[in-house]
Motif scaffolding. Structure first.
Motif, PDB file in Angstrom:
ATOM      1  N   ALA A   1      18.865 -19.438 -21.844  1.00 15.94           N
ATOM      2  CA  ALA A   1      19.131 -18.650 -20.644  1.00 15.94           C
ATOM      3  C   ALA A   1      19.185 -19.544 -19.405  1.00 15.94           C
ATOM      4  CB  ALA A   1      18.057 -17.577 -20.470  1.00 15.94           C
ATOM      5  N   ILE A   2      18.269 -20.497 -19.321  1.00 15.29           N
ATOM      6  CA  ILE A   2      18.227 -21.411 -18.175  1.00 15.29           C
ATOM      7  C   ILE A   2      19.484 -22.279 -18.133  1.00 15.29           C
ATOM      8  CG2 ILE A   2      17.027 -23.424 -17.216  1.00 15.29           C
ATOM      9  CD1 ILE A   2      14.410 -22.139 -18.250  1.00 15.29           C
ATOM     10  N   VAL A   3      19.859 -22.819 -19.271  1.00 17.48           N
ATOM     11  CA  VAL A   3      21.050 -23.671 -19.340  1.00 17.48           C
ATOM     12  C   VAL A   3      22.305 -22.866 -18.993  1.00 17.48           C
ATOM     13  CG1 VAL A   3      22.535 -24.999 -20.884  1.00 17.48           C
ATOM     14  CG2 VAL A   3      20.062 -25.284 -20.999  1.00 17.48           C
ATOM     15  N   SER A   4      22.381 -21.640 -19.486  1.00 14.82           N
ATOM     16  CA  SER A   4      23.550 -20.797 -19.216  1.00 14.82           C
ATOM     17  C   SER A   4      23.643 -20.440 -17.741  1.00 14.82           C
ATOM     18  CB  SER A   4      23.480 -19.515 -20.056  1.00 14.82           C
ATOM     19  OG  SER A   4      23.595 -19.805 -21.427  1.00 14.82           O
ATOM     20  N   LYS A   5      22.521 -20.067 -17.136  1.00 20.57           N
ATOM     21  CA  LYS A   5      22.545 -19.695 -15.719  1.00 20.57           C
ATOM     22  C   LYS A   5      22.960 -20.875 -14.844  1.00 20.57           C
ATOM     23  CE  LYS A   5      19.559 -16.928 -13.797  1.00 20.57           C
ATOM     24  NZ  LYS A   5      20.380 -15.723 -13.575  1.00 20.57           N
ATOM     25  N   ALA A   6      22.535 -22.072 -15.225  1.00 22.73           N
ATOM     26  CA  ALA A   6      22.864 -23.273 -14.456  1.00 22.73           C
ATOM     27  C   ALA A   6      24.231 -23.839 -14.830  1.00 22.73           C
ATOM     28  CB  ALA A   6      21.788 -24.328 -14.648  1.00 22.73           C
ATOM     29  N   MET A   7      24.892 -23.226 -15.829  1.00 23.85           N
ATOM     30  CA  MET A   7      26.203 -23.684 -16.314  1.00 23.85           C
ATOM     31  C   MET A   7      26.150 -25.151 -16.766  1.00 23.85           C
ATOM     32  SD  MET A   7      28.278 -20.993 -15.759  1.00 23.85           S
ATOM     33  CE  MET A   7      29.971 -21.428 -15.373  1.00 23.85           C
ATOM     34  N   GLN A   8      25.021 -25.571 -17.338  1.00 22.22           N
ATOM     35  CA  GLN A   8      24.858 -26.951 -17.797  1.00 22.22           C
ATOM     36  C   GLN A   8      25.157 -27.041 -19.298  1.00 22.22           C
ATOM     37  OE1 GLN A   8      20.777 -27.715 -16.665  1.00 22.22           O
ATOM     38  NE2 GLN A   8      21.328 -28.249 -14.570  1.00 22.22           N
ATOM     39  N   PHE A   9      26.371 -26.742 -19.667  1.00 17.68           N
ATOM     40  CA  PHE A   9      26.707 -26.580 -21.080  1.00 17.68           C
ATOM     41  C   PHE A   9      26.752 -27.897 -21.854  1.00 17.68           C
ATOM     42  CE2 PHE A   9      28.398 -22.861 -18.876  1.00 17.68           C
ATOM     43  CZ  PHE A   9      27.691 -21.886 -19.552  1.00 17.68           C
TER      44      PHE A   9
ATOM     45  N   LYS B 120       9.268 -25.876 -18.065  1.00 18.53           N
ATOM     46  CA  LYS B 120       8.209 -25.762 -19.069  1.00 18.53           C
ATOM     47  C   LYS B 120       7.472 -24.446 -18.776  1.00 18.53           C
ATOM     48  CE  LYS B 120       8.991 -29.963 -20.683  1.00 18.53           C
ATOM     49  NZ  LYS B 120      10.194 -30.212 -19.852  1.00 18.53           N
ATOM     50  N   PRO B 121       7.007 -23.753 -19.793  1.00 14.29           N
ATOM     51  CA  PRO B 121       6.317 -22.476 -19.534  1.00 14.29           C
ATOM     52  C   PRO B 121       5.055 -22.685 -18.699  1.00 14.29           C
ATOM     53  CG  PRO B 121       6.026 -23.172 -21.825  1.00 14.29           C
ATOM     54  CD  PRO B 121       7.041 -24.075 -21.228  1.00 14.29           C
ATOM     55  N   ARG B 122       4.875 -21.825 -17.714  1.00 18.40           N
ATOM     56  CA  ARG B 122       3.673 -21.862 -16.883  1.00 18.40           C
ATOM     57  C   ARG B 122       2.785 -20.668 -17.221  1.00 18.40           C
ATOM     58  NH1 ARG B 122       6.168 -23.281 -10.874  1.00 18.40           N
ATOM     59  NH2 ARG B 122       7.281 -25.205 -11.473  1.00 18.40           N
ATOM     60  N   PHE B 123       1.565 -20.702 -16.711  1.00 16.88           N
ATOM     61  CA  PHE B 123       0.630 -19.599 -16.962  1.00 16.88           C
ATOM     62  C   PHE B 123       0.922 -18.461 -15.986  1.00 16.88           C
ATOM     63  CE2 PHE B 123      -1.693 -23.287 -18.699  1.00 16.88           C
ATOM     64  CZ  PHE B 123      -1.886 -22.815 -19.986  1.00 16.88           C
ATOM     65  N   LEU B 124       2.114 -17.892 -16.154  1.00 17.10           N
ATOM     66  CA  LEU B 124       2.560 -16.775 -15.319  1.00 17.10           C
ATOM     67  C   LEU B 124       3.034 -15.652 -16.224  1.00 17.10           C
ATOM     68  CD1 LEU B 124       4.729 -18.805 -12.758  1.00 17.10           C
ATOM     69  CD2 LEU B 124       2.445 -17.882 -12.333  1.00 17.10           C
ATOM     70  N   PHE B 125       2.615 -14.445 -15.902  1.00 16.39           N
ATOM     71  CA  PHE B 125       3.084 -13.293 -16.673  1.00 16.39           C
ATOM     72  C   PHE B 125       3.041 -12.049 -15.796  1.00 16.39           C
ATOM     73  CE2 PHE B 125       3.022  -9.746 -19.593  1.00 16.39           C
ATOM     74  CZ  PHE B 125       3.932 -10.148 -20.570  1.00 16.39           C
ATOM     75  N   SER B 126       4.129 -11.303 -15.841  1.00 18.04           N
ATOM     76  CA  SER B 126       4.215 -10.094 -15.032  1.00 18.04           C
ATOM     77  C   SER B 126       4.761  -8.952 -15.878  1.00 18.04           C
ATOM     78  CB  SER B 126       5.129 -10.329 -13.824  1.00 18.04           C
ATOM     79  OG  SER B 126       5.430  -9.111 -13.173  1.00 18.04           O
ATOM     80  N   PHE B 127       3.935  -7.911 -16.056  1.00 18.82           N
ATOM     81  CA  PHE B 127       4.401  -6.739 -16.785  1.00 18.82           C
ATOM     82  C   PHE B 127       5.559  -6.070 -16.047  1.00 18.82           C
ATOM     83  CE2 PHE B 127       0.137  -7.072 -18.670  1.00 18.82           C
ATOM     84  CZ  PHE B 127       0.459  -6.939 -20.004  1.00 18.82           C
TER      85      PHE B 127
ATOM     86  N   LYS C 135      20.567 -11.988 -11.347  1.00 18.42           N
ATOM     87  CA  LYS C 135      20.968 -13.046 -10.422  1.00 18.42           C
ATOM     88  C   LYS C 135      19.778 -13.776  -9.807  1.00 18.42           C
ATOM     89  CE  LYS C 135      25.475 -11.171  -9.091  1.00 18.42           C
ATOM     90  NZ  LYS C 135      26.337 -10.733  -7.973  1.00 18.42           N
ATOM     91  N   ASP C 136      18.671 -13.060  -9.567  1.00 16.72           N
ATOM     92  CA  ASP C 136      17.538 -13.660  -8.863  1.00 16.72           C
ATOM     93  C   ASP C 136      16.347 -13.939  -9.782  1.00 16.72           C
ATOM     94  OD1 ASP C 136      17.015 -11.027  -9.342  1.00 16.72           O
ATOM     95  OD2 ASP C 136      16.098 -10.622  -7.391  1.00 16.72           O
ATOM     96  N   ALA C 137      16.612 -14.265 -11.057  1.00 15.76           N
ATOM     97  CA  ALA C 137      15.524 -14.564 -11.997  1.00 15.76           C
ATOM     98  C   ALA C 137      14.745 -15.788 -11.507  1.00 15.76           C
ATOM     99  CB  ALA C 137      16.089 -14.826 -13.383  1.00 15.76           C
ATOM    100  N   ASP C 138      13.406 -15.689 -11.543  1.00 11.91           N
ATOM    101  CA  ASP C 138      12.575 -16.789 -11.056  1.00 11.91           C
ATOM    102  C   ASP C 138      11.645 -17.301 -12.156  1.00 11.91           C
ATOM    103  OD1 ASP C 138      10.573 -14.875 -11.283  1.00 11.91           O
ATOM    104  OD2 ASP C 138      10.518 -14.446  -9.133  1.00 11.91           O
ATOM    105  N   GLU C 139      10.724 -18.184 -11.790  1.00  8.15           N
ATOM    106  CA  GLU C 139       9.827 -18.804 -12.748  1.00  8.15           C
ATOM    107  C   GLU C 139       8.967 -17.790 -13.480  1.00  8.15           C
ATOM    108  OE1 GLU C 139       8.572 -21.427 -15.156  1.00  8.15           O
ATOM    109  OE2 GLU C 139       9.879 -22.107 -13.530  1.00  8.15           O
ATOM    110  N   THR C 140       8.545 -16.752 -12.778  1.00  5.82           N
ATOM    111  CA  THR C 140       7.727 -15.709 -13.412  1.00  5.82           C
ATOM    112  C   THR C 140       8.524 -14.966 -14.478  1.00  5.82           C
ATOM    113  OG1 THR C 140       6.509 -15.429 -11.333  1.00  5.82           O
ATOM    114  CG2 THR C 140       6.256 -13.697 -12.991  1.00  5.82           C
TER     115      THR C 140
END
Length: 443
Positions: A99-107, A160-167, A36-41
């Motif tokens: 995944a982004i389109v589905s979460k936003a229900m922008q079908f 757009k993909p950002r330079f973010l990565f979290s193990f 539910k709380d997926a973010d940019e990272t």
């Protein structure tokens, strides 16, 4: 324009691409939707991980291509597999985009990206086929379809993909997604094992007929039932703490999907022969029985997909994995029994096992959301009654002394009219729901 052997060869290539794509997706796309709380990272981390996996898979396929070509005794598989595998890199993007389109229900974005992909790649495929490129027309048609979808979503989405990565983020998502990865590997591998066995034991022509027979019902089922299921996952996930609400959504999903999907499958089975003759020509007539069996197979698809989507959305990926292991064990037994009996026996066995799978997929939801298999059958029964009666009405028309085109037009028209009348009689509740839905669209 192309031969059954061309389609058989591409069917083999597609199997290996599909298996590789499962690794690229890694269950993380579904995990992103479920969280539910997926973010940019989260999104960027999944993208970079998917891109790394895509690179590893491509290298493995590149060096395995000669061995695969030798095993199936088809030289063209080597370069074709290497070229079509490039689609994996674009799939790394679309995993997150979907995944982004589905979460936003922008079908609506799904619609335009898919439409653009079909039109653009279809044009490329037809032109190459007309120019005599044979199997390469299919290879570049499939590759360009993936590229067009990626481009349209890339342009239309703000992400757009950002330079973010979290193990830590990846580990958290993978704790849910790894079971889906294993489940998807099992499902994809066993769904395609028939193609692998047919291609090796029989011939690429036989695989072409089998694959072509599957194609028409598969496309219809993917668009009718698949569109509903794509909405279900984020809808379920938003209400996964209210099992009564999830059950209500599941019941409406099964009833609505069956209302459209079941008659489409039975109607397609009734007009299978004239359709194949008109669209594909007489050389494809051996695919007709496979097409009709596939129609039965896909007619109860909604029972499988709705139950599995609910299990995932409620967070029980461990149950999902267990179900896949049970179902694929049955598939292996069926395959071992039917392979010596021939390709037709294999197709019949596949239909029988798929029916058993509907029971297996539904079994956990009796406990998870108090929705039993018997209730689900009752929700689908009106659509089946109307569709079976429609099938016999349409089949009788085939005995009339008319040309193939006139006959098929009459069958489609009569099938549509008879199904609507029968639905009004036997499926009044769903009929009213669909009418109200259509009125809502007009507004």
């Amino acid at each position: 324009l192309l031969s059954p052997s061309d389609y058989g060869a591409v069917a083999l290539i597609t199997i290996f691409i599909q298996i590789a794509f499962v690794f690229v997706q890694s269950g993380l796309g579904t995990a992103l939707i479920q969280k539910k709380d997926a973010d940019e990272t989260d999104f960027s981390s999944v993208f970079y991980l998917s891109l790394i996996i895509a690179s590893v898979c491509y290298v493995l396929i590149y060096f395995a291509a000669p061995l695969i070509a030798t095993f199936y005794k088809l030289v063209v598989l080597k370069p074709a597999l290497r070229v079509l595998s490039l689609s994996l890199f674009f799939n790394a993007f679309t995993t997150v985009q979907y995944a982004i389109v589905s979460k936003a229900m922008q079908f609506k974005r799904f619609f335009f990206s898919s439409l653009g992909g079909v039109i653009g790649s279809g044009f490329i495929g037809i032109v190459l086929a007309l120019l005599g490129y044979g199997i390469w027309a299919l290879v570049f048609q499939q590759l360009s379809n993936t590229i067009f979808i990626f481009i349209i979503l890339f342009v239309s989405l703000e992400w757009k993909p950002r330079f973010l990565f979290s193990f830590y983020k990846v580990k958290s998502l993978f704790s849910f997604g790894w079971k889906l990865l294993v489940s998807a590997l099992i499902d994809t591998g066993f769904n395609n094992i028939y193609g692998l066995v047919i291609g090796r034991r029989f011939s690429s022509d036989a695989l072409g007929f089998y694959t072509r027979g599957q194609q028409f019902p598969q496309v219809i089922a993917a668009n009718l039932d698949g569109s509903i299921q794509s909405v279900l996952m984020p809808t379920y996930s938003a209400k996964n703490d209210d099992t009564e609400a999830v059950k209500k959504i599941a019941r409406q999903s099964i009833s609505t999907s069956a209302f459209f999907l079941v008659p489409s499958m039975f109607g397609l089975a009734a007009i299978a022969k004239p359709l194949v003759v008109l669209v594909l020509t007489d050389k494809w007539l051996p695919s007709v029985p496979f097409l009709q069996l596939a129609c039965i197979f896909y007619s109860w698809r909604t029972l499988q997909t709705t139950n599995l989507t609910a299990i995932n959305a409620l967070g029980y990926s461990n149950i999902f994995l267990r179900l896949e292991i049970i179902k694929k064990t049955l598939s292996i037994l069926s395959l071992l029994i039917t392979v010596p009996l021939g390709i037709m026996a294999m197709a019949i066995g596949e239909v029988f096992i798929s029916f058993l799978c509907t029971i297996i997929n539904a079994s956990p939801n009796k406990k998870l959301m108090n929705y039993s298999y018997l209730e689900q059958i009752k929700d689908m029964a009106p659509a089946y009654v109307s569709s079976i009666l429609m099938f016999f009405i349409v089949s009788l028309v085939s005995y009339l002394p008319f040309g193939t085109l006139i006959l098929m037009i009459m069958q489609i028209f009569l099938g549509a009219i008879s199904y609507m009348l029968l639905s009004y009689i036997f499926n009044k509740k769903q009929w009213n729901y669909v009418i109200s839905m259509i009125k809502g669209l007009k507004k």
